[in-house]
Design an enzyme around this catalytic site. Structure first.
Site, PDB file in Angstrom:
ATOM      1  N   PHE A 114       1.071  -1.032   0.035  1.00 38.00           N
ATOM      2  CA  PHE A 114       0.069   0.114  -0.104  1.00 38.00           C
ATOM      3  C   PHE A 114       0.797   1.258   0.095  1.00 38.00           C
ATOM      4  O   PHE A 114       1.983   1.206   0.819  1.00 38.00           O
ATOM      5  CB  PHE A 114      -0.911   0.048   1.309  1.00 38.00           C
ATOM      6  CG  PHE A 114      -1.872   1.186   1.342  1.00 38.00           C
ATOM      7  CD1 PHE A 114      -3.022   0.876   0.262  1.00 38.00           C
ATOM      8  CD2 PHE A 114      -1.791   2.154   1.975  1.00 38.00           C
ATOM      9  CE1 PHE A 114      -4.048   1.944   0.226  1.00 38.00           C
ATOM     10  CE2 PHE A 114      -2.678   3.401   1.617  1.00 38.00           C
ATOM     11  CZ  PHE A 114      -3.933   3.179   0.856  1.00 38.00           C
ATOM     12  N   ASP A 178       1.428  -5.018   8.242  1.00 43.44           N
ATOM     13  CA  ASP A 178       0.412  -3.934   7.856  1.00 43.44           C
ATOM     14  C   ASP A 178      -0.887  -4.918   8.015  1.00 43.44           C
ATOM     15  O   ASP A 178      -1.115  -5.787   6.838  1.00 43.44           O
ATOM     16  CB  ASP A 178       0.348  -3.125   6.749  1.00 43.44           C
ATOM     17  CG  ASP A 178      -0.676  -2.255   6.641  1.00 43.44           C
ATOM     18  OD1 ASP A 178      -1.591  -2.303   7.035  1.00 43.44           O
ATOM     19  OD2 ASP A 178      -0.567  -0.891   5.957  1.00 43.44           O
ATOM     20  N   TYR A 203     -11.117   1.755  10.151  1.00 39.33           N
ATOM     21  CA  TYR A 203     -12.302   2.033   9.387  1.00 39.33           C
ATOM     22  C   TYR A 203     -12.681   1.146   8.300  1.00 39.33           C
ATOM     23  O   TYR A 203     -13.627   1.529   7.348  1.00 39.33           O
ATOM     24  CB  TYR A 203     -12.118   3.519   9.028  1.00 39.33           C
ATOM     25  CG  TYR A 203     -10.722   3.863   8.080  1.00 39.33           C
ATOM     26  CD1 TYR A 203     -10.638   3.373   6.820  1.00 39.33           C
ATOM     27  CD2 TYR A 203      -9.711   4.718   8.699  1.00 39.33           C
ATOM     28  CE1 TYR A 203      -9.621   3.658   6.163  1.00 39.33           C
ATOM     29  CE2 TYR A 203      -8.497   4.907   8.074  1.00 39.33           C
ATOM     30  CZ  TYR A 203      -8.447   4.560   6.646  1.00 39.33           C
ATOM     31  OH  TYR A 203      -7.387   4.678   6.028  1.00 39.33           O
ATOM     32  N   LYS A 204     -12.214  -0.103   7.943  1.00 41.12           N
ATOM     33  CA  LYS A 204     -12.681  -0.993   7.205  1.00 41.12           C
ATOM     34  C   LYS A 204     -13.472  -2.068   7.873  1.00 41.12           C
ATOM     35  O   LYS A 204     -14.590  -1.868   7.876  1.00 41.12           O
ATOM     36  CB  LYS A 204     -11.089  -1.535   6.476  1.00 41.12           C
ATOM     37  CG  LYS A 204     -10.351  -0.489   6.028  1.00 41.12           C
ATOM     38  CD  LYS A 204      -9.114  -1.127   5.242  1.00 41.12           C
ATOM     39  CE  LYS A 204      -8.300  -0.057   4.406  1.00 41.12           C
ATOM     40  NZ  LYS A 204      -8.890   0.687   3.372  1.00 41.12           N
ATOM     41  N   ARG A 353     -12.627  -3.661  -7.689  1.00 43.76           N
ATOM     42  CA  ARG A 353     -12.459  -4.398  -6.349  1.00 43.76           C
ATOM     43  C   ARG A 353     -13.621  -4.459  -5.574  1.00 43.76           C
ATOM     44  O   ARG A 353     -14.449  -3.543  -5.413  1.00 43.76           O
ATOM     45  CB  ARG A 353     -11.544  -3.583  -5.445  1.00 43.76           C
ATOM     46  CG  ARG A 353     -10.702  -4.174  -4.320  1.00 43.76           C
ATOM     47  CD  ARG A 353      -9.759  -3.466  -3.632  1.00 43.76           C
ATOM     48  NE  ARG A 353     -10.447  -2.284  -3.007  1.00 43.76           N
ATOM     49  CZ  ARG A 353      -9.680  -1.559  -2.119  1.00 43.76           C
ATOM     50  NH1 ARG A 353      -8.440  -1.647  -1.872  1.00 43.76           N
ATOM     51  NH2 ARG A 353     -10.332  -0.652  -1.458  1.00 43.76           N
TER      52      ARG A 353
END
Lengths: 393, 393
Positions: A114, A178, A203-204, A353
């Protein structure tokens, strides 16, 4: 698989659904709002209004209390190994810098990790005068730190965290993971895997809201050896003595920096409690079933339209999202949002995605997602979308 | 001075008051809850629940939009010079590190500066191999960076920001100001004073709630020369291209790090809008009148009981809080909270700190604060309090 057989089916009602016609398959960018998060946020604001500064006698424990909850419910870590604080970026910076300060050698991450991970490590490499090697391998030279994502943000590929960590340790390096795309989606066993350091966002799949505080993990045995580069007052031993010199607090608290964001922390707490209640094993199992259904349906309905699977075909090697590659992925993605009532995410250069957060995604949603995608592309309506990718999150 | 003459009197109703019998004089630790902050926080949560990831098309602007609001309403800065983000500690770290990277020499701060400032600078001094000089002076050697608080957290003493900045510039150093105890309490004119760098918090006089996001200021002319040590994806040029190498964004956005805390940012926005509506000049004038009344009443009622003024006697040299020194300050402070319905703050070794945030403090509250303090100490009831200072914020 059907929704009637889903042991987690009832959890969908724990979330707020506004527009029931839209299929939201981007919960891996920003999770849905749990009712308890809305309630708890409002209660915290009320609590602040009433108790004012005296509320700090409780709030001050939240970074560690929420950390312990995450350790237990989500991360397979021990009490005192996790903090909820700051952003994933800042936490990655703190831990990577701390590791580099005590171990010589190069930094390794993968070229497809990322962006914020790569950028932070690039900055630290320059600062510490180290090489940053962008590779999936472990190059044959002295290594200080290897940073990987547990679940890849684009492909959804799931690393074998124990095997990779063991290989990193064989090379004398620290393993920093991560967990942003895995925490709350798949089983994570930091203690069992011998992981040194980890960070991740809430927040996912933890559904704590836009920009909610992140977490960090430092293996207990390492805590006394490592120091945060950001010597803030919340990491200071005997903080309110306000002494003349910085002396890091014992244990995980030394990785705190400034005043913790209380409103965000109660949202993380409520989101993580929902995961704890459902159980991460059940969540992960449903995630595998949802993504397997998506892959099966995509094979039948979308492969003939030029889609290729961009994720591992083996469910045990996937997180809870699936990438489908298509030459016109951007137009497909925008066409789905603007014309088909499906909200996926585009990830360049050519991936659509689809995220299927197990707590609130139905098997029917997976079927509808694939069918609406088929209808859009069959109709050719996606070709009418502006083909230039724009700035989106 | 009476409340009948107070042009800001009506602003008190804009805040939530639970227990009307308690006099809250610790708004300089944690400000009261504005009704609009409660409303805006609830609306943001609802917005998240409905718009999900598409909300980011608006939210992504908040660090800069709220920064511009703070620049205009609170800081005397230009658009594009302020961001709302991270904590004061993290922001101080980013800016001080950036300054040290481009200028050789020692770091100066005062021995009585707020702990997190001293600790962060101590860490950076070690990292960059610089001296950290704890002094109110500007020692005669090469200086890179001078960090001062505009309003001292203990005494409330107000520095002459323009004069000090000019002296720092004469020595070839950067001036970095901590505005935590001045932002929203007194006039700040960063542009006019030629300030290079500044940070500050929003949970005191800006009333944004416990641990709300902080702010940072970088003078426009310096932005292209300075780089944040924390190279996060929100500071990256063309962020969503997710390119291979970090290239800092143009302008102030390069000082962002991770995903911004949206729930906290809307609270800062609502809190700062209230200050803008009242006007910082009117707020600061009322602050001087409130603290002057407190000093006058303390001279008459508390000096005979062993209290000494720990703040400047000249109102133009004070922020909006007053420190009274007393040999039993801890017991007085706890006695006021536990037995007298007054909530001040203790600051070691011997100060009781009374904060009078002008937006919601009445002149009657000042009178009541001093009278209740007199009655407590006259009665001797404070001597029954455990004399050992405990951990409090």
């Amino acid at each position: 698989v059907t929704d009637a057989d889903d042991p987690l089916a009832a959890f969908r009602d724990r979330f707020v659904f506004g527009d029931e016609d839209t299929i939201y398959v981007d919960g891996n960018s920003l999770g849905r709002l749990p009712r308890t998060v809305a309630e708890r946020s409002a209660a915290l604001v009320e609590d602040w209004g009433e108790r004012l500064v005296t509320g700090w006698s409780d709030w001050i424990e939240l970074p560690q209390a929420v950390g312990d909850l995450l350790a237990r419910a989500v991360l397979g870590a021990r009490p005192g190994e996790v903090l909820a604080c700051d952003s994933t970026t800042v936490n990655l910076y703190k831990l990577a810098d701390a590791a580099l300060a005590v171990r010589p050698g190069a930094i390794v991450t993968d070229a497809d990790n990322f962006p914020t991970d790569r950028y932070v490590l690039e900055g630290l490499a320059a600062r510490h005068g180290r090489e940053l090697l962008l590779t999936d391998e472990l190059p044959d030279r002295e290594l200080a730190l290897v940073c990987r994502s547990h679940v890849a943000y684009r492909s959804g590929g799931l690393e074998d965290i124990a095997a990779v960590t063991a290989a990193v340790h064989d090379r004398g390096a620290f393993a920093l993971w991560d967990l942003s795309h895995s925490a709350g989606a798949v089983e994570v066993e930091l203690e069992a895997a011998g992981v040194d350091l980890a960070v991740g966002c809430t927040y996912k799949y933890l559904n704590a809201g836009p920009g909610a505080p992140a977490f960090l993990y430092v293996r207990e045995e390492l805590q006394e050896r490592l120091r945060s580069p950001i010597q803030g007052w919340f990491g200071q031993r005997d903080q309110f003595a306000m002494g003349p010199r910085y002396e890091p607090e014992a244990g995980i608290a030394r990785f705190l920096a400034g005043t913790p964001p209380i409103l965000g922390l109660v949202a993380v707490q409520a989101g993580a409690e929902l995961v704890e209640e459902a159980g991460i094993a059940a969540i992960a199992a449903k995630g595998r079933a949802l993504t397997s259904l998506a892959v099966e349906l995509a094979d039948g309905q979308l492969a003939p339209l030029g889609f290729e699977l961009g994720s591992p075909r083996d469910a045990s090697r996937r997180g809870a999202h699936v990438a489908l590659r298509h030459p016109k992925a951007w137009q497909v993605c925008r066409g789905l949002i603007e014309r088909a009532g499906v909200v996926p995410d585009f990830r360049g250069p050519d991936s659509v995605r689809f995220g299927f957060p197990p707590l609130y995604t139905r098997f029917a949603d997976v079927r509808e997602t694939i069918e609406r995608t088929r209808r859009l592309v069959e109709s050719g309506a996606h070709r009418e979308v502006d083909p230039t990718p724009r700035r989106v999150t």
